[in-house]
Design an enzyme around this catalytic site. Structure first.
Site, PDB file in Angstrom:
ATOM      1  N   LYS A  42      -0.722  -4.242   5.834  1.00 42.82           N
ATOM      2  CA  LYS A  42       0.718  -4.553   5.766  1.00 42.82           C
ATOM      3  C   LYS A  42       1.019  -5.938   5.203  1.00 42.82           C
ATOM      4  CE  LYS A  42       2.447  -1.550   6.402  1.00 42.82           C
ATOM      5  NZ  LYS A  42       2.310  -0.440   5.393  1.00 42.82           N
ATOM      6  N   SER A  43       0.105  -6.451   4.401  1.00 31.97           N
ATOM      7  CA  SER A  43       0.287  -7.791   3.833  1.00 31.97           C
ATOM      8  C   SER A  43       0.717  -7.770   2.377  1.00 31.97           C
ATOM      9  CB  SER A  43      -1.023  -8.577   3.957  1.00 31.97           C
ATOM     10  OG  SER A  43      -1.391  -8.689   5.299  1.00 31.97           O
ATOM     11  N   GLY A  44       0.922  -6.573   1.820  1.00 35.97           N
ATOM     12  CA  GLY A  44       1.313  -6.491   0.407  1.00 35.97           C
ATOM     13  C   GLY A  44       0.192  -5.955  -0.473  1.00 35.97           C
ATOM     14  N   TRP A  47       1.322  -3.636  -3.315  1.00 37.70           N
ATOM     15  CA  TRP A  47       2.069  -4.399  -4.322  1.00 37.70           C
ATOM     16  C   TRP A  47       1.082  -5.079  -5.263  1.00 37.70           C
ATOM     17  CZ3 TRP A  47       5.912  -8.969  -2.951  1.00 37.70           C
ATOM     18  CH2 TRP A  47       6.671  -9.257  -4.085  1.00 37.70           C
ATOM     19  N   HIS A  97      -9.631  -3.394   3.679  1.00 38.71           N
ATOM     20  CA  HIS A  97      -8.991  -4.133   4.772  1.00 38.71           C
ATOM     21  C   HIS A  97     -10.061  -4.737   5.689  1.00 38.71           C
ATOM     22  CE1 HIS A  97      -4.987  -2.795   3.863  1.00 38.71           C
ATOM     23  NE2 HIS A  97      -5.147  -1.558   4.242  1.00 38.71           N
ATOM     24  N   SER A 127       6.274  -5.023   9.869  1.00 33.91           N
ATOM     25  CA  SER A 127       5.913  -3.958   8.936  1.00 33.91           C
ATOM     26  C   SER A 127       4.936  -2.983   9.605  1.00 33.91           C
ATOM     27  CB  SER A 127       5.280  -4.600   7.693  1.00 33.91           C
ATOM     28  OG  SER A 127       4.990  -3.638   6.727  1.00 33.91           O
TER      29      SER A 127
END
Ligand code: A3P
Length: 283
Positions: A42-44, A47, A97, A127
């Site tokens: 959930k850190s990007g 993206w 991760h 998030s």
């Protein structure tokens, strides 16, 4: 959903196994021309993967629009991802991760580039909370109060945010580990893409960078079925409960945490990060 513990870290049984984790740590060979995007969940991550996929293709969006993100850049610690990584013709784009201590040992002997993305842990918490409600691999989070406690203790898959970030920051003097933040991508998208191009040795002109920025925007990714997780089957993700492309902003924690919860979070943060000599300034 059930979890298992491997070397003190929780993992979900949905798609992961001890066998894969042992194999990825000890046997998996990273190659010099691999690029691995590493994050705490959930850190990007996605993206950065979209940006990376666009940069590697000179801004051409056809790859990110035709291949699901988990095939473009498989998660090496998952059962399916490890198989995909092993069949991936180099140069490979991979994701993980994993905390540093469980990352492939072969990394230390390679020139593999690691792109480590960090995000304000308060926004990661929020998030994660919403994602956990919809993703069937994670336990139902309970109330925000309860989940904050679970998160701060690190009783979540991939362990404590603090340990993850501290562990990877210890690699900061290695010339092949590069750090980005979600906030930096928000506040200085062009500068971030230019830095990434430099890291990857990709010489993109101004129009190509424009195309990267446009196609990796929140709205474009939300509309891209290859990146917005709508292809994840209902058995894994309840699309009625949550959306992977949720808000895409910095500072959403301010809409969720009470003053007391925020102060408590800050106290835990200070205590856990006191020996970290890196200036991480979160809002
Ligand atoms: P929110 O839940 O706060 O909206 P990960 O990929 O590591 O699972 O991180 C998911 C988070 O990144 C989600 O945050 C998601 O909305 C956000 N995100 C994904 N793509 C983004 C983009 N193009 N711009 C901004 N945020 C993005």
């Amino acid at each position: 959903m059930t979890y298992f513990t491997h070397k003190g870290i929780l993992f979900t049984t949905l798609g992961s196994s001890q066998k894969t984790l042992i194999s990825v740590e000890n046997d998996f060979q990273l190659l010099d021309d691999d690029v691995v995007t590493v994050t705490y969940p959930k850190s990007g991550t996605n993206w950065m993967l979209e940006i990376l996929g666009l940069v590697l293709r000179g801004g051409d969006p056809s790859w990110v629009r035709s291949v699901p993100v988990w095939y473009r850049s498989p998660w090496i610690e998952t059962d399916v991802g490890l198989k995909a990584a092993l069949n991936y013709p180099p140069p490979r784009c991979l994701s993980s991760h994993l905390p540093f201590q469980l990352f492939p040992k072969s990394f230390l002997k390679s020139k593999t580039k690691v792109i480590y993305v960090m995000r304000n842990p308060k926004d990661v918490l929020i998030s994660h909370y919403y994602f956990s409600k919809a993703f069937k691999g994670f336990k139902e989070p309970g109330t925000m109060e309860e989940f904050m406690e679970t998160f701060l203790k690190g009783d979540v898959p991939y362990g404590s945010w603090f340990d993850h970030v501290r562990g990877w920051l210890e690699m900061k003097n290695k010339s092949n580990v590069f750090f980005f933040t979600y906030e930096e991508l928000q506040h200085n998208p062009r500068g971030s893409v230019e830095r990434l191009c430099q890291i990857l040795g990709k010489d993109l002109n101004s129009q190509q960078i424009d195309s990267v920025l446009e196609n990796a925007s929140f709205q474009k990714m939300k509309d891209n079925n290859m990146s917005n997780f709508t292809l994840v089957p209902e058995g894994h993700f309840d699309h009625n409960i949550g959306k992977f492309m949720r808000k895409g902003i910095s500072g959403d924690w301010k809409n969720h945490l009470t003053v007391a919860q925020n102060e408590y979070f800050d106290r835990v943060y200070q205590e856990k990060m006191q020996n970290v000599n890196v200036n991480l300034q979160w809002d």
